[in-house]
Design a protein around this motif. Structure first.
Motif, PDB file in Angstrom:
ATOM      1  N   GLY A   1      -3.638   8.867   7.688  1.00  0.00           N
ATOM      2  CA  GLY A   1      -4.628   9.618   6.899  1.00  0.00           C
ATOM      3  C   GLY A   1      -4.506  11.131   7.059  1.00  0.00           C
ATOM      4  N   PRO A   2      -4.485  11.631   8.322  1.00  0.00           N
ATOM      5  CA  PRO A   2      -4.377  13.085   8.507  1.00  0.00           C
ATOM      6  C   PRO A   2      -3.091  13.670   7.939  1.00  0.00           C
ATOM      7  CG  PRO A   2      -5.116  12.014  10.523  1.00  0.00           C
ATOM      8  CD  PRO A   2      -4.709  10.916   9.583  1.00  0.00           C
ATOM      9  N   LEU A   3      -2.023  12.855   7.875  1.00  0.00           N
ATOM     10  CA  LEU A   3      -0.763  13.335   7.282  1.00  0.00           C
ATOM     11  C   LEU A   3      -0.890  13.396   5.771  1.00  0.00           C
ATOM     12  CD1 LEU A   3       1.724  11.111   9.325  1.00  0.00           C
ATOM     13  CD2 LEU A   3       1.031  13.469   9.805  1.00  0.00           C
ATOM     14  N   ARG A   4      -1.476  12.344   5.202  1.00  0.00           N
ATOM     15  CA  ARG A   4      -1.488  12.222   3.742  1.00  0.00           C
ATOM     16  C   ARG A   4      -2.513  13.122   3.071  1.00  0.00           C
ATOM     17  NH1 ARG A   4      -1.871   6.163   1.987  1.00  0.00           N
ATOM     18  NH2 ARG A   4      -2.434   7.310   0.095  1.00  0.00           N
ATOM     19  N   ILE A   5      -3.595  13.479   3.762  1.00  0.00           N
ATOM     20  CA  ILE A   5      -4.691  14.179   3.090  1.00  0.00           C
ATOM     21  C   ILE A   5      -4.327  15.617   2.739  1.00  0.00           C
ATOM     22  CG2 ILE A   5      -5.885  14.981   5.182  1.00  0.00           C
ATOM     23  CD1 ILE A   5      -8.543  14.280   3.793  1.00  0.00           C
ATOM     24  N   VAL A   6      -3.424  16.215   3.503  1.00  0.00           N
ATOM     25  CA  VAL A   6      -3.010  17.600   3.221  1.00  0.00           C
ATOM     26  C   VAL A   6      -1.650  17.572   2.544  1.00  0.00           C
ATOM     27  CG1 VAL A   6      -2.491  19.860   4.182  1.00  0.00           C
ATOM     28  CG2 VAL A   6      -4.332  18.477   5.178  1.00  0.00           C
ATOM     29  N   LYS A   7      -1.608  18.053   1.299  1.00  0.00           N
ATOM     30  CA  LYS A   7      -0.363  18.004   0.533  1.00  0.00           C
ATOM     31  C   LYS A   7       0.474  19.251   0.800  1.00  0.00           C
ATOM     32  CE  LYS A   7      -2.346  14.415  -1.419  1.00  0.00           C
ATOM     33  NZ  LYS A   7      -3.590  13.843  -0.847  1.00  0.00           N
ATOM     34  N   ASP A   8       1.779  19.020   1.003  1.00  0.00           N
ATOM     35  CA  ASP A   8       2.674  20.166   1.161  1.00  0.00           C
ATOM     36  C   ASP A   8       3.131  20.633  -0.229  1.00  0.00           C
ATOM     37  OD1 ASP A   8       4.768  18.517   0.317  1.00  0.00           O
ATOM     38  OD2 ASP A   8       5.478  18.118   2.352  1.00  0.00           O
ATOM     39  N   VAL A   9       3.975  21.649  -0.245  1.00  0.00           N
ATOM     40  CA  VAL A   9       4.368  22.253  -1.522  1.00  0.00           C
ATOM     41  C   VAL A   9       5.058  21.241  -2.435  1.00  0.00           C
ATOM     42  CG1 VAL A   9       5.854  24.009  -2.573  1.00  0.00           C
ATOM     43  CG2 VAL A   9       4.484  24.579  -0.563  1.00  0.00           C
TER      44      VAL A   9
ATOM     45  N   GLU B   1      -1.831   7.723  -3.853  1.00  0.00           N
ATOM     46  CA  GLU B   1      -2.781   6.787  -4.473  1.00  0.00           C
ATOM     47  C   GLU B   1      -3.698   7.547  -5.418  1.00  0.00           C
ATOM     48  OE1 GLU B   1      -4.222   3.243  -1.862  1.00  0.00           O
ATOM     49  OE2 GLU B   1      -3.939   4.958  -0.548  1.00  0.00           O
ATOM     50  N   ALA B   2      -4.166   6.837  -6.441  1.00  0.00           N
ATOM     51  CA  ALA B   2      -5.042   7.471  -7.433  1.00  0.00           C
ATOM     52  C   ALA B   2      -6.393   7.834  -6.817  1.00  0.00           C
ATOM     53  CB  ALA B   2      -5.242   6.555  -8.636  1.00  0.00           C
ATOM     54  N   HIS B   3      -6.848   7.027  -5.855  1.00  0.00           N
ATOM     55  CA  HIS B   3      -8.093   7.305  -5.135  1.00  0.00           C
ATOM     56  C   HIS B   3      -7.774   7.301  -3.651  1.00  0.00           C
ATOM     57  CE1 HIS B   3     -11.161   5.787  -8.429  1.00  0.00           C
ATOM     58  NE2 HIS B   3     -10.292   6.662  -8.897  1.00  0.00           N
ATOM     59  N   GLU B   4      -7.998   8.389  -2.965  1.00  0.00           N
ATOM     60  CA  GLU B   4      -7.782   8.465  -1.522  1.00  0.00           C
ATOM     61  C   GLU B   4      -8.642   9.588  -0.974  1.00  0.00           C
ATOM     62  OE1 GLU B   4      -3.439   9.162  -1.678  1.00  0.00           O
ATOM     63  OE2 GLU B   4      -3.804  11.257  -1.114  1.00  0.00           O
ATOM     64  N   ASP B   5      -8.596   9.814   0.309  1.00  0.00           N
ATOM     65  CA  ASP B   5      -9.358  10.918   0.902  1.00  0.00           C
ATOM     66  C   ASP B   5      -8.817  12.260   0.390  1.00  0.00           C
ATOM     67  OD1 ASP B   5     -11.237   9.602   2.540  1.00  0.00           O
ATOM     68  OD2 ASP B   5      -9.669   9.145   4.004  1.00  0.00           O
ATOM     69  N   PRO B   6      -9.627  13.298   0.263  1.00  0.00           N
ATOM     70  CA  PRO B   6     -11.056  13.334   0.593  1.00  0.00           C
ATOM     71  C   PRO B   6     -11.924  12.975  -0.622  1.00  0.00           C
ATOM     72  CG  PRO B   6     -10.295  15.551   0.078  1.00  0.00           C
ATOM     73  CD  PRO B   6      -9.106  14.632  -0.090  1.00  0.00           C
TER      74      PRO B   6
ATOM     75  N   GLY C   1       0.837  -1.194   0.000  1.00  0.00           N
ATOM     76  CA  GLY C   1       0.000   0.000   0.000  1.00  0.00           C
ATOM     77  C   GLY C   1       0.873   1.244   0.000  1.00  0.00           C
ATOM     78  N   ALA C   2       0.211   2.409   0.047  1.00  0.00           N
ATOM     79  CA  ALA C   2       0.915   3.686  -0.152  1.00  0.00           C
ATOM     80  C   ALA C   2       1.480   4.280   1.131  1.00  0.00           C
ATOM     81  CB  ALA C   2      -0.027   4.692  -0.811  1.00  0.00           C
ATOM     82  N   ASP C   3       1.034   3.800   2.296  1.00  0.00           N
ATOM     83  CA  ASP C   3       1.545   4.396   3.542  1.00  0.00           C
ATOM     84  C   ASP C   3       3.046   4.177   3.702  1.00  0.00           C
ATOM     85  OD1 ASP C   3      -0.930   5.366   4.364  1.00  0.00           O
ATOM     86  OD2 ASP C   3      -1.394   3.582   5.570  1.00  0.00           O
ATOM     87  N   LEU C   4       3.515   2.973   3.386  1.00  0.00           N
ATOM     88  CA  LEU C   4       4.942   2.663   3.568  1.00  0.00           C
ATOM     89  C   LEU C   4       5.827   3.539   2.678  1.00  0.00           C
ATOM     90  CD1 LEU C   4       7.172   0.967   4.904  1.00  0.00           C
ATOM     91  CD2 LEU C   4       6.793  -0.770   3.144  1.00  0.00           C
ATOM     92  N   PRO C   5       5.548   3.624   1.360  1.00  0.00           N
ATOM     93  CA  PRO C   5       6.371   4.548   0.571  1.00  0.00           C
ATOM     94  C   PRO C   5       6.209   5.998   1.007  1.00  0.00           C
ATOM     95  CG  PRO C   5       4.636   3.540  -0.782  1.00  0.00           C
ATOM     96  CD  PRO C   5       4.663   2.810   0.524  1.00  0.00           C
TER      97      PRO C   5
ATOM     98  N   LEU D   1     -13.031  21.517   3.027  1.00  0.00           N
ATOM     99  CA  LEU D   1     -11.756  21.604   2.312  1.00  0.00           C
ATOM    100  C   LEU D   1     -10.799  22.523   3.061  1.00  0.00           C
ATOM    101  CD1 LEU D   1     -13.097  21.898  -1.353  1.00  0.00           C
ATOM    102  CD2 LEU D   1     -12.025  19.899  -0.274  1.00  0.00           C
ATOM    103  N   VAL D   2      -9.533  22.131   3.095  1.00  0.00           N
ATOM    104  CA  VAL D   2      -8.482  22.982   3.660  1.00  0.00           C
ATOM    105  C   VAL D   2      -7.403  23.148   2.588  1.00  0.00           C
ATOM    106  CG1 VAL D   2      -8.938  22.126   6.000  1.00  0.00           C
ATOM    107  CG2 VAL D   2      -7.089  21.101   4.656  1.00  0.00           C
ATOM    108  N   PRO D   3      -6.570  24.173   2.696  1.00  0.00           N
ATOM    109  CA  PRO D   3      -5.501  24.341   1.713  1.00  0.00           C
ATOM    110  C   PRO D   3      -4.622  23.087   1.669  1.00  0.00           C
ATOM    111  CG  PRO D   3      -5.704  26.309   3.080  1.00  0.00           C
ATOM    112  CD  PRO D   3      -6.587  25.254   3.698  1.00  0.00           C
ATOM    113  N   GLY D   4      -4.389  22.591   0.455  1.00  0.00           N
ATOM    114  CA  GLY D   4      -3.564  21.387   0.317  1.00  0.00           C
ATOM    115  C   GLY D   4      -4.363  20.129   0.039  1.00  0.00           C
ATOM    116  N   HIS D   5      -5.692  20.198   0.143  1.00  0.00           N
ATOM    117  CA  HIS D   5      -6.496  19.060  -0.321  1.00  0.00           C
ATOM    118  C   HIS D   5      -6.405  19.005  -1.842  1.00  0.00           C
ATOM    119  CE1 HIS D   5      -9.416  18.545   3.363  1.00  0.00           C
ATOM    120  NE2 HIS D   5      -8.242  17.962   3.553  1.00  0.00           N
ATOM    121  N   ALA D   6      -6.137  17.813  -2.379  1.00  0.00           N
ATOM    122  CA  ALA D   6      -6.055  17.625  -3.833  1.00  0.00           C
ATOM    123  C   ALA D   6      -7.058  16.538  -4.206  1.00  0.00           C
ATOM    124  CB  ALA D   6      -4.645  17.207  -4.241  1.00  0.00           C
ATOM    125  N   PHE D   7      -7.855  16.794  -5.249  1.00  0.00           N
ATOM    126  CA  PHE D   7      -8.962  15.871  -5.557  1.00  0.00           C
ATOM    127  C   PHE D   7      -9.398  16.078  -7.000  1.00  0.00           C
ATOM    128  CE2 PHE D   7     -10.111  19.741  -3.453  1.00  0.00           C
ATOM    129  CZ  PHE D   7     -11.016  20.311  -4.316  1.00  0.00           C
TER     130      PHE D   7
END
Ligand code: ZN
Ligand code: ZN
Ligand code: ZN
Length: 350
Positions: A119-127, A288-293, A14-18, A303-309
Motif C-alpha cells: 500500500g505505501p508503495l502504490r499510493i504515491v505515484k512516481d513520474v 486499480e480503478a479504486h484504491e487508496d487514498p 489482484g494489482a499487487d503482483l503486476p 495528501l502528499v505529492p504523487g497522490h492520484a484520485f
C-alpha cells in the motif's frame, strides 16, 4: 517487510503482483503466486501453472519462475518456499480457497494483509506512473469530446455503452473496466447498469467510463443533455460544477482527504441538494480503478505529492435525474493538477 515484521509476502490475483513484477495472474482455479522472502539471500519465486508460464516476461534479476504441472500441488510448493515464516502477508484479492489451503499447510504462521507492505508503495505515484495515468486520461478525454458530436436520441443505453468500450480499446486501452451510461431517471442510480432503454429528447445522459492502459487506469464522468436541459437540471448542474471545482481546489498537499470531501460537499449542502449526494467525493486511482487514498469523511490521510484520485461529486434525485462530474487529480507541490481536461459543461447534443 523487515520493518513490518513480515517474513514472507504472497501475491496472487489482484494489482499487487503486476505492480511488482509486470505479470498479472489469471483469475482461475490454477494457483499463481509470487513468494517474496524478507531474507536478503533468498530470491523471489513466481509459482505459475506451466501452461501460463509462456505469458511471463522473465526478469531473472527480479524473480525466478517455478512452473507447476497439472498433477503437482502448488500449495505445497508455496508452503515449501514460505517455510519457517512466522508472519505471512497475503494479497487482498487472493481467492479464499487458496488462503484457507495455505493456512492449513502453514499452521503456525500469522497471516496479515499484503496491503500493509504494498500500500505505501502504490499510493504515491512516481513520474512514470503519473505519465501513464495522464496518457490514459488523455484517451478518455478525447472520447468525452468526441461524444459531444454524436447523436444520442433514439439510441439505447447499451448502444452508447458499446461505443464507449470500443473507443477505449481503439485509443490504446488494453481493457475497458466499465462504461456506465445512465439516462433520464436511470441516472439517479450512480452505478446504473446500461439497459436497452431508448434515450429520449430532453433527457440527460451520464457517461462514466474508464479502463486500463499500460497498467494504469482511466476514469472520467461527463454529462450530455439531449436538447436544452430543463431548468431544474441546469440549476443542479451549476451547483455540481461549483462543488467539483471546490473539491479540486481543496486538494493541496497537506490537506486531509476528508477536507477535500467536505469542500465539495459543502457547496452541494448549501444549495439544498445535500440529501442527493449519496457517495464519497472520490477514490485513489492507479493500477486499480479504486484504491487508496479514498476521498471520504473520516479519512485523515494528508495528501502528499504523487497522490492520484478522483473528484466526482454527484446529485441524484430519485425518479427525476442524476448528475455527476469526475476528473482525476494529482496532488503536486505546485497545487492540485487535473489530468482530465475535457470541457466540463453540460454538453447539449442531438
Ligand atoms: Zn463509481
Ligand atoms: Zn471514479
Ligand atoms: Zn467514474
Amino acid at each position: 517487510m523487515r520493518e513490518l515484521g513480515v517474513d514472507a509476502l504472497l501475491l496472487s490475483t489482484g494489482a499487487d503482483l503486476p505492480y511488482v513484477t509486470g505479470y498479472e495472474a489469471m483469475p482461475l482455479e490454477r494457483l499463481t503466486m509470487l513468494v517474496v522472502r524478507a531474507d536478503r539471500d533468498v530470491e523471489p519465486v513466481l509459482v505459475v501453472p506451466r501452461l501460463e508460464a509462456p505469458r511471463v516476461v522473465e526478469q531473472p534479476d527480479a524473480f525466478g519462475i517455478l512452473p507447476w504441472d497439472e498433477t503437482d500441488d502448488p500449495i505445497r510448493a508455496v508452503a515449501e518456499l514460505a517455510r519457517g515464516a512466522r508472519t505471512v502477508a497475503i494479497g487482498d484479492q487472493t481467492w479464499a480457497r487458496f488462503v484457507l489451503a495455505l493456512q492449513a499447510v502453514l499452521p503456525t504462521a500469522a497471516f496479515r494483509r499484503a496491503t500493509d507492505v504494498t500500500g505505501p508503495l502504490r499510493i504515491v505515484k512516481d513520474v512514470a506512473e503519473i505519465d501513464a495515468l495522464q496518457a490514459a486520461a488523455n484517451a478518455v478525454d478525447d472520447i468525452a469530446v468526441a461524444m459531444r458530436a454524436r447523436g444520442f436520441a433514439g439510441r439505447r443505453e447499451i448502444d452508447v455503452h458499446r461505443e464507449l468500450v470500443e473507443r477505449m480499446l481503439d485509443l490504446g486501452h488494453q481493457r475497458a473496466n466499465f462504461a456506465i451510461v445512465a439516462t433520464g431517471s436511470n441516472a439517479a442510480s450512480p452505478h446504473h447498469d446500461p439497459s436497452p432503454r431508448v434515450i429520449e429528447p430532453g433527457e440527460v445522459v451520464l457517461c462514466d467510463f474508464g479502463g486500463t492502459m499500460d497498467g494504469y487506469c482511466s476514469d472520467i464522468t461527463r454529462m450530455y443533455s439531449v436538447g436544452e436541459p430543463p431548468p431544474e437540471v441546469r440549476d443542479a448542474y451549476e451547483v455540481l460544477v461549483a462543488a467539483q471545482e471546490a473539491g479540486v481546489r481543496a486538494a493541496t498537499v497537506g490537506t486531509e482527504c476528508a477536507a477535500v470531501d467536505a469542500a465539495a460537499r459543502r457547496v452541494i449542502d448549501e444549495a439544498g441538494y445535500g440529501q442527493y449526494f449519496v457517495h464519497r467525493t472520490g477514490h485513489g486511482i492507479g493500477a486499480e480503478a479504486h484504491e487508496d487514498p479514498y476521498v471520504v469523511a473520516g479519512n485523515t490521510t494528508p495528501l502528499v505529492p504523487g497522490h492520484a484520485f478522483s473528484v466526482e461529486p454527484g446529485i441524484y434525485v430519485p425518479g427525476r435525474f442524476g448528475l455527476r462530474l469526475e476528473d482525476i487529480v494529482v496532488a503536486t507541490d505546485a497545487g492540485p493538477e487535473r489530468l482530465n481536461r475535457a470541457p466540463r459543461d453540460l454538453a447539449v447534443v442531438d
